[in-house]
Design a protein around this motif. Structure first.
Motif, PDB file in Angstrom:
ATOM      1  N   GLY A 133       0.820  -1.208   0.000  1.00  0.00           N
ATOM      2  CA  GLY A 133       0.000   0.000   0.000  1.00  0.00           C
ATOM      3  C   GLY A 133       0.854   1.259   0.000  1.00  0.00           C
ATOM      4  O   GLY A 133       0.568   2.221  -0.729  1.00  0.00           O
ATOM      5  N   LEU A 134       1.916   1.266   0.820  1.00  0.00           N
ATOM      6  CA  LEU A 134       2.809   2.416   0.875  1.00  0.00           C
ATOM      7  C   LEU A 134       3.510   2.620  -0.461  1.00  0.00           C
ATOM      8  O   LEU A 134       3.642   3.756  -0.946  1.00  0.00           O
ATOM      9  CB  LEU A 134       3.839   2.216   1.989  1.00  0.00           C
ATOM     10  N   MET A 135       3.934   1.532  -1.075  1.00  0.00           N
ATOM     11  CA  MET A 135       4.596   1.611  -2.383  1.00  0.00           C
ATOM     12  C   MET A 135       3.664   2.213  -3.432  1.00  0.00           C
ATOM     13  O   MET A 135       4.066   3.086  -4.216  1.00  0.00           O
ATOM     14  CB  MET A 135       5.038   0.213  -2.817  1.00  0.00           C
ATOM     15  N   GLN A 178      11.146   6.232  -4.307  1.00  0.00           N
ATOM     16  CA  GLN A 178      10.767   5.617  -3.031  1.00  0.00           C
ATOM     17  C   GLN A 178      10.011   4.316  -3.261  1.00  0.00           C
ATOM     18  O   GLN A 178      10.195   3.342  -2.530  1.00  0.00           O
ATOM     19  CB  GLN A 178       9.926   6.580  -2.205  1.00  0.00           C
ATOM     20  N   ALA A 179       9.147   4.294  -4.276  1.00  0.00           N
ATOM     21  CA  ALA A 179       8.386   3.082  -4.583  1.00  0.00           C
ATOM     22  C   ALA A 179       9.321   1.938  -4.975  1.00  0.00           C
ATOM     23  O   ALA A 179       9.117   0.785  -4.575  1.00  0.00           O
ATOM     24  CB  ALA A 179       7.391   3.370  -5.701  1.00  0.00           C
ATOM     25  N   LEU A 180      10.358   2.251  -5.729  1.00  0.00           N
ATOM     26  CA  LEU A 180      11.317   1.219  -6.141  1.00  0.00           C
ATOM     27  C   LEU A 180      12.099   0.672  -4.951  1.00  0.00           C
ATOM     28  O   LEU A 180      12.406  -0.523  -4.907  1.00  0.00           O
ATOM     29  CB  LEU A 180      12.279   1.792  -7.189  1.00  0.00           C
ATOM     30  N   LEU A 181      12.424   1.520  -3.990  1.00  0.00           N
ATOM     31  CA  LEU A 181      13.124   1.056  -2.790  1.00  0.00           C
ATOM     32  C   LEU A 181      12.265   0.039  -2.027  1.00  0.00           C
ATOM     33  O   LEU A 181      12.773  -0.970  -1.536  1.00  0.00           O
ATOM     34  CB  LEU A 181      13.471   2.244  -1.892  1.00  0.00           C
ATOM     35  N   LEU A 241      10.399  -5.794  -0.860  1.00  0.00           N
ATOM     36  CA  LEU A 241       9.412  -6.858  -1.043  1.00  0.00           C
ATOM     37  C   LEU A 241       9.992  -8.034  -1.821  1.00  0.00           C
ATOM     38  O   LEU A 241       9.731  -9.191  -1.496  1.00  0.00           O
ATOM     39  CB  LEU A 241       8.179  -6.300  -1.772  1.00  0.00           C
ATOM     40  N   GLU A 242      10.776  -7.736  -2.827  1.00  0.00           N
ATOM     41  CA  GLU A 242      11.380  -8.807  -3.619  1.00  0.00           C
ATOM     42  C   GLU A 242      12.376  -9.596  -2.771  1.00  0.00           C
ATOM     43  O   GLU A 242      12.454 -10.824  -2.864  1.00  0.00           O
ATOM     44  CB  GLU A 242      12.069  -8.230  -4.851  1.00  0.00           C
ATOM     45  N   SER A 243      13.128  -8.904  -1.939  1.00  0.00           N
ATOM     46  CA  SER A 243      14.069  -9.570  -1.040  1.00  0.00           C
ATOM     47  C   SER A 243      13.324 -10.460  -0.055  1.00  0.00           C
ATOM     48  O   SER A 243      13.733 -11.592   0.227  1.00  0.00           O
ATOM     49  CB  SER A 243      14.895  -8.529  -0.293  1.00  0.00           C
ATOM     50  N   SER A 244      12.211  -9.963   0.462  1.00  0.00           N
ATOM     51  CA  SER A 244      11.404 -10.738   1.405  1.00  0.00           C
ATOM     52  C   SER A 244      10.841 -11.987   0.746  1.00  0.00           C
ATOM     53  O   SER A 244      10.813 -13.061   1.344  1.00  0.00           O
ATOM     54  CB  SER A 244      10.268  -9.867   1.936  1.00  0.00           C
ATOM     55  N   LEU A 245      10.440 -11.854  -0.508  1.00  0.00           N
ATOM     56  CA  LEU A 245       9.900 -13.002  -1.233  1.00  0.00           C
ATOM     57  C   LEU A 245      10.968 -14.056  -1.473  1.00  0.00           C
ATOM     58  O   LEU A 245      10.738 -15.249  -1.309  1.00  0.00           O
ATOM     59  CB  LEU A 245       9.315 -12.528  -2.567  1.00  0.00           C
ATOM     60  N   GLN A 251       6.926  -1.161 -14.809  1.00  0.00           N
ATOM     61  CA  GLN A 251       6.007  -0.030 -14.875  1.00  0.00           C
ATOM     62  C   GLN A 251       6.590   1.203 -14.176  1.00  0.00           C
ATOM     63  O   GLN A 251       6.511   2.318 -14.694  1.00  0.00           O
ATOM     64  CB  GLN A 251       4.671  -0.400 -14.239  1.00  0.00           C
ATOM     65  N   LEU A 252       7.176   0.992 -12.995  1.00  0.00           N
ATOM     66  CA  LEU A 252       7.784   2.104 -12.269  1.00  0.00           C
ATOM     67  C   LEU A 252       8.948   2.715 -13.053  1.00  0.00           C
ATOM     68  O   LEU A 252       9.085   3.946 -13.129  1.00  0.00           O
ATOM     69  CB  LEU A 252       8.275   1.630 -10.897  1.00  0.00           C
TER      70      LEU A 252
END
Length: 289
Positions: free
Chosen positions: A202-204, A215-218, A223-227, A252-253
């Protein structure tokens, strides 16, 4: 922004909120401590019937409980919400205002009262007014979630962004989270690590819609690291879809940031991990021409 002082309810802007929040969530009014098991069960039934949208039954049970404890803030707050659902909105608002007046000297009860009035305002699509009420509470996790709904429906991206940040605050934990952290095993730690992903997402998206793509890319990196950390050799279809969606959203970003070369690199080098092959081909063609 400094932490709000909950004893005196002061009007705050509906587009700002504190990041430093009280660590404890709301506590029940002290008089609940002397309830018998039967009385506590009756009080619990009021909330359960309300959640099940059985408003007529809930109102009957609430009146039964209030005949024993007429000043119980928790039950009165739920009754106000019930009244709004059975066509008695004026009585619901009157009861909510009475709760605020009688709870001014009790921080927890006052917060419950303002939360109730905020929920009534939200039900009537008065989102800005609802937010003004929420900003006079103790900012528990439940209230923050309700605030997020109002900010979203009010199309207030900045307010929604700040609320997501607050929901991700490590000081904001409910009782179930605290209990889970006592169980120190891999499964529990993994659950704790990924349970907030919806708030990160949601924040992204807030940052993206606000044009703050960096900021969205950070956050997307996080999230990708967590996955990847949570895979443990798991290569299910669900995981493949998650990886694919992350790659496409990154494209997209980057495209919105006019970083077209990086988009082409991802679509070329990671095409085996992207399931939407048609989308990849169409994007490559559009970027070339």
């Amino acid at each position: 922004m400094s932490q709000p002082q909950p004893k005196k309810a002061t009007k705050r802007s509906s587009t700002s909120m504190p990041h430093d929040l009280p660590a404890a969530t709301l506590k029940q009014p002290q008089h609940n401590a002397r309830l018998t098991s039967r009385q506590q069960s009756t009080l619990t039934s009021v909330q359960e019937l309300y959640d099940e949208q059985k408003y007529t039954q809930a109102l009957k049970v609430a009146d039964t409980f209030l005949s024993w404890f007429p000043d119980n803030v928790e039950c009165l707050s739920v009754k106000a919400l019930i009244l709004a659902h059975v066509g008695q909105k004026s009585q619901a608002y009157e009861l909510a205002h009475q709760l605020i007046d009688q709870s001014r000297d009790n921080v927890a009860s006052c917060s419950v009262a303002w939360h109730t009035l905020g929920r009534l305002r939200h039900q009537d699509r008065q989102y800005k007014e609802a937010l003004e009420c929420y900003h006079k509470t103790n900012y528990s996790k439940v209230i923050l979630k309700d605030m997020l709904k109002s900010y979203t429906l009010a199309r207030d991206l900045n307010g929604a962004k700040d609320t997501y940040i607050s929901l991700l605050s490590p000081s904001l934990e409910d009782e179930s989270t605290t209990k889970k952290k006592k169980v120190k095993n891999g499964k529990t730690l993994k659950t704790e690590k990924t349970k907030n992903n919806k708030y990160w997402i949601g924040l992204m998206m807030c940052y993206h819609l606000m044009g703050k793509n960096e900021q969205a890319l950070l956050i997307l990196d996080l999230l990708e690291s967590s996955l990847q950390d949570g895979e443990d050799g798991n290569n299910t279809t669900s995981k493949k879809m998650e990886h694919s969606e992350i790659k496409l959203y990154r494209c997209q970003l980057l495209e919105d940031s006019k970083q077209y070369d990086q988009v082409l690199d991802i679509l070329t080098n990671d095409q085996d991990r992207i399931l939407e092959k048609q989308h990849v081909r169409m994007t490559v063609i559009s970027l070339h021409y």
